[in-house]
Design an enzyme around this catalytic site. Structure first.
Site, PDB file in Angstrom:
ATOM      1  N   HIS A   3     -27.783  -8.070  27.183  1.00  0.00           N
ATOM      2  CA  HIS A   3     -26.545  -8.673  27.690  1.00  0.00           C
ATOM      3  C   HIS A   3     -26.637 -10.192  27.577  1.00  0.00           C
ATOM      4  O   HIS A   3     -27.662 -10.771  27.922  1.00  0.00           O
ATOM      5  CB  HIS A   3     -26.357  -8.284  29.164  1.00  0.00           C
ATOM      6  CG  HIS A   3     -25.173  -8.947  29.805  1.00  0.00           C
ATOM      7  ND1 HIS A   3     -23.876  -8.541  29.558  1.00  0.00           N
ATOM      8  CD2 HIS A   3     -25.087  -9.994  30.676  1.00  0.00           C
ATOM      9  CE1 HIS A   3     -23.052  -9.292  30.266  1.00  0.00           C
ATOM     10  NE2 HIS A   3     -23.766 -10.189  30.950  1.00  0.00           N
ATOM     11  N   GLU A  58       0.845  -1.200   0.000  1.00  0.00           N
ATOM     12  CA  GLU A  58       0.000   0.000   0.000  1.00  0.00           C
ATOM     13  C   GLU A  58       0.875   1.242   0.000  1.00  0.00           C
ATOM     14  O   GLU A  58       1.738   1.404   0.869  1.00  0.00           O
ATOM     15  CB  GLU A  58      -0.926  -0.009   1.223  1.00  0.00           C
ATOM     16  CG  GLU A  58      -1.698   1.271   1.456  1.00  0.00           C
ATOM     17  CD  GLU A  58      -2.527   1.710   0.259  1.00  0.00           C
ATOM     18  OE1 GLU A  58      -2.280   2.828  -0.246  1.00  0.00           O
ATOM     19  OE2 GLU A  58      -3.397   0.937  -0.171  1.00  0.00           O
TER      20      GLU A  58
END
Length: 455
Positions: A432, A197
């Site tokens: 949760h 990159e």
């Protein structure tokens, strides 16, 4: 000569979304596509790549099954079976889309169309005129000057999704979304992977903190990468490709994937001849996707907005509604959710810290480490939820890294687009144990009342 209210050139995400919505609103619509209905996303992009990524996830889960008390052995990838699974997903969605278009009474024409006047498209020797025309001809994989794609040793994403073997080694030229996703796939399949990159970070358009977390995770997975040095040349040998960078470093691999972005499909389609303003092949539009020529619109990868399927959908729907006189709201592109579906995923909505500061905002930040989230521990994933907010004001950006964090964007985009602040979100209860709790915990902390976080 066939007359319609709306002629759409291109049957990808933007084109078919416009066709479905326009027909729903009572328009007589013709949809023209040179290849297959669904375009790049369905056949060459989003869907097949995510199927490959899921196959890779299964492979990794098998390798690490012992960590969860499951006795299993990973042997190898059966690419014939992988491709059969992938192609089956694509085929099912394609047939469903064909049925949907037919059920909405959209005239579908398969063939290579061309704009021959301000209100006429010609395809297969037949002319279709419309009160309005939408251009939605999409994009193609780009390469670099002097780097020829042979489809075997030097390939693009379009050949990568069809590989019938697992390469021993791969060089990925480009560390953006496409490059990182394929790097993740091939590492999961068992290849040695190196990303090249030219910019300082992977997924460089994301917040720098997200890029650094992805880089750390890729290092841990054994994905190699070189940053900040540009490509110079590639030499094809009998059994390898040798890549040379501008600093003289050399890399060799069995194949080279060129993932340096996508360019607009607009050459030779009559756009410039019709007087449409263009820039580097892109069709220029206003905030409602109008071109400078009355009655001609453009959507999707053909225009210089985010090259995402869901952006094309939204633009197509907006144009259909604008034509019908509904005056829809223009798209806020900062509010578009974005995901890199690697392992781990990178997901975001809103603007980065750097962009917020450049815009003159007094910024506050909050990083919630997924180490404090129960479901993240169950999944054995690492990462964070980062909030970027205006001091004493709304959330400006949400940036996440971790397994499955793309699923959290449904809530994140509502937070950003409805201009919520931390206290607005902190009052809501999250189930949760779920990853979504990380979103709630981050906002609790930013609101000054951290629970499972150090404040």
């Amino acid at each position: 000569m066939a007359d319609f209210d709306l002629v759409i050139l291109g049957g990808g995400s933007g084109g078919y979304a416009a066709a479905l919505r326009a027909s729903q609103l009572g328009q007589k619509v013709v949809l023209i596509e040179k290849d297959k209905l669904g375009g790049t996303c369905l056949h060459k992009g989003c869907i097949p790549t995510k199927a490959l990524l899921h196959a890779g996830e299964i492979a990794d889960n098998t390798r690490h099954a012992g960590d969860f008390g499951v006795k299993a052995d990973f042997h190898s990838m059966d690419m014939d079976a992988v491709n059969s699974y992938k192609d089956g997903v694509v085929s099912k969605l394609h047939k469903g889309l064909e049925g949907l278009v037919k059920s909405r009474n959209v005239t579908y024409v398969q063939g290579a169309g061309k704009l021959i006047s301000k209100n006429t498209v010609e395809v297969n020797g037949e002319k279709y005129t419309g009160k309005n025309i939408i251009l939605a001809t999409g994009s193609y994989p780009k390469t670099l000057p002097g780097l020829a794609i042979d489809g075997k040793q030097v390939i693009t994403s379009e050949q990568a999704i069809k590989l019938d073997y697992v390469p021993k080694s791969v060089i990925v030229l480009g560390g953006g979304v496409i490059g990182c996703e394929f790097a993740s796939v091939w590492k999961s399949f068992g290849s040695e992977v190196t990303i090249i990159e030219g910019l300082p970070h992977l997924v460089a358009l994301e917040d720098e903190s997200s890029s650094k977390l992805l880089e750390r995770a890729f290092r841990k997975r054994g994905i190699n990468f070189g940053l900040g040095v540009k490509f110079k040349s590639a030499e094809l040998k009998k059994k390898e490709v040798r890549v040379t960078l501008e600093d003289g470093k050399e890399f060799s691999a069995e194949i080279l994937l060129v993932a340096v972005g996508r360019g607009p499909v607009s050459t030779g389609l009559g756009y410039e001849e019709a007087g449409i303003k263009m820039d580097r092949g892109y069709v220029l539009v206003d905030d409602k996707c109008r071109t400078n020529v009355a009655g001609i619109w453009a959507v999707g990868d053909l225009i210089p907005t985010l090259q995402l399927a869901h952006v094309g959908f939204a633009e197509g729907i907006m144009v259909a509604e604008e034509i019908a006189g509904l005056n829809p709201r223009a798209i806020n592109y900062d509010g578009v959710p974005r995901v890199t579906y690697s392992e781990p995923e990178v997901a975001s909505v809103g603007i980065t810290t750097a962009a917020a500061k450049a815009a003159g905002h007094e910024v506050v930040e909050l990083n919630y480490d997924l180490a404090g989230n129960g479901k993240a521990n169950i999944l054995k994933t690492a990462g964070s939820v980062k909030l970027v907010a205006k001091k004493n004001g709304p959330i400006l950006g949400i940036h996440m890294v971790g397994s499955r964090v793309g699923e959290l964007l449904a809530e994140a985009q509502l937070i950003f687009n409805w201009e919520a602040d931390a206290t607005d979100v902190a009052q809501h209860i999250h189930a949760h144990p779920t990853l979504s709790e990380a979103m709630g915990e981050a906002h609790l902390a930013l609101a000054g009342k951290p629970l499972h976080a150090h404040g």
